[in-house]
Design an enzyme around this catalytic site. Structure first.
Site, short mmCIF file in Angstrom:
data_model
loop_
_atom_site.label_atom_id
_atom_site.label_comp_id
_atom_site.label_asym_id
_atom_site.label_seq_id
_atom_site.Cartn_x
_atom_site.Cartn_y
_atom_site.Cartn_z
N THR A 1 -53.17 26.01 -61.27
CA THR A 1 -52.54 24.85 -60.66
C THR A 1 -51.17 25.30 -60.15
O THR A 1 -50.71 26.39 -60.48
CB THR A 1 -52.33 23.69 -61.66
OG1 THR A 1 -51.34 24.07 -62.63
CG2 THR A 1 -53.61 23.31 -62.37
N ALA B 1 -50.22 26.97 -65.56
CA ALA B 1 -49.33 25.82 -65.40
C ALA B 1 -47.95 26.38 -65.09
O ALA B 1 -47.43 27.21 -65.84
CB ALA B 1 -49.31 25.00 -66.68
N VAL C 1 -48.76 30.60 -68.61
CA VAL C 1 -47.53 30.12 -67.95
C VAL C 1 -47.35 30.85 -66.62
O VAL C 1 -47.43 32.08 -66.56
CB VAL C 1 -46.30 30.34 -68.87
CG1 VAL C 1 -45.02 29.91 -68.15
CG2 VAL C 1 -46.47 29.59 -70.18
N LYS C 2 -47.13 30.05 -65.58
CA LYS C 2 -46.98 30.63 -64.23
C LYS C 2 -45.50 30.66 -63.87
O LYS C 2 -44.81 29.63 -64.00
CB LYS C 2 -47.76 29.75 -63.25
CG LYS C 2 -48.22 30.43 -62.00
CD LYS C 2 -49.13 29.45 -61.23
CE LYS C 2 -49.76 30.05 -60.02
NZ LYS C 2 -50.46 29.02 -59.22
N VAL C 3 -45.03 31.82 -63.43
CA VAL C 3 -43.62 31.96 -63.06
C VAL C 3 -43.53 32.57 -61.67
O VAL C 3 -44.39 33.36 -61.28
CB VAL C 3 -42.84 32.85 -64.07
CG1 VAL C 3 -42.89 32.27 -65.48
CG2 VAL C 3 -43.35 34.29 -64.07
#
Ligand code: G3P
Length: 217
Positions: free
Chosen positions: A27, A56, A82-84
């Site tokens: 997402t 996310a 975790v998306k960074v």
């Protein structure tokens, strides 16, 4: 090659999960806005629909706040990734999180050297955006080729997650290059099932079957 779906639409995710092909979900803030649901709630919902990684994305730009947001996100479920963004603060966050065993997807990658940095920061996934490169007059798939070569040269284990996919040709090329994962919108994935000769074949078989006057069961 793993298949992730790039959406926050839970009906589409459930539909694809039932085919057995779905290995995860990605997402981003734009997809969350499109879904029109509460971010944390929809991520929790998605995490129940797949056992695979669910990306996310943090929205902070500085490392300390990214860590605070990541703390909230990773508590949602064990399969949260975790998306960074690919920035210095993003990679600091990547390093800290992966050192603690949390999966991290480094996003908004547009250069092979950026992908090299993400691998060195211990990224679980690197997300090069092929469609947006193509849209801007660059060769998106050449980037995938370059990252594959570099990662193989040094045995980096970061998985190449081909993102911003627009069509089936992107999926085909990603598979030929040996990308680890593709993430594509539901419509693109559903399009992969289709072939005009499959439809024509079904039509012909059903017409001949009708002539037999039989039924199964
Ligand atoms: O989720 C990241 C990426 O797949 C976005 O794609 O279509 O907005 O360029 P797109």
């Amino acid at each position: 090659m793993k298949f992730f779906v790039d959406t926050a639409d839970t009906a589409d995710i459930a539909d694809l999960a039932a085919t057995g092909l779905l290995d995860g979900v990605t997402t981003n803030p734009s997809l969350i806005a499109k879904a029109g649901k509460n971010f944390l709630e929809v991520v929790a919902e998605i995490c129940k629909l797949t056992a695979g990684p669910v990306s996310a994305e943090v929205v902070a730009l500085d490392h300390p706040t990214m860590m605070k947001e990541a703390e909230i996100l990773r508590k949602i479920a064990d399969n949260v990734c975790v998306k960074v963004p690919l920035t210095i603060d993003g990679l600091k966050t990547c390093k800290a999180l992966t050192s603690e065993g949390t999966m991290v997807n480094v996003t908004l990658c547009f250069a092979a050297t950026q992908a090299l940095l993400a691998a060195k920061a211990g990224a679980t996934f690197i997300s090069p955006f092929v469609g947006r490169l193509d849209d801007n007059g660059y060769d998106g798939m050449q980037l995938i080729d370059d990252i594959r070569l570099i990662y193989d040269n040094y045995d980096y284990t970061t998985e190449i997650l081909v993102a911003s996919i627009r069509n089936g040709m992107h999926v085909l090329e990603a598979a030929k290059i040996g990308a680890d994962v593709i993430t594509a919108p539901p419509a693109v994935i559903k399009g992969l099932f289709k072939h005009v000769l499959t439809d024509k074949g079904i039509e012909g078989f059903l017409a001949d079957w009708a002539k037999t006057g039989q039924s199964i069961g």
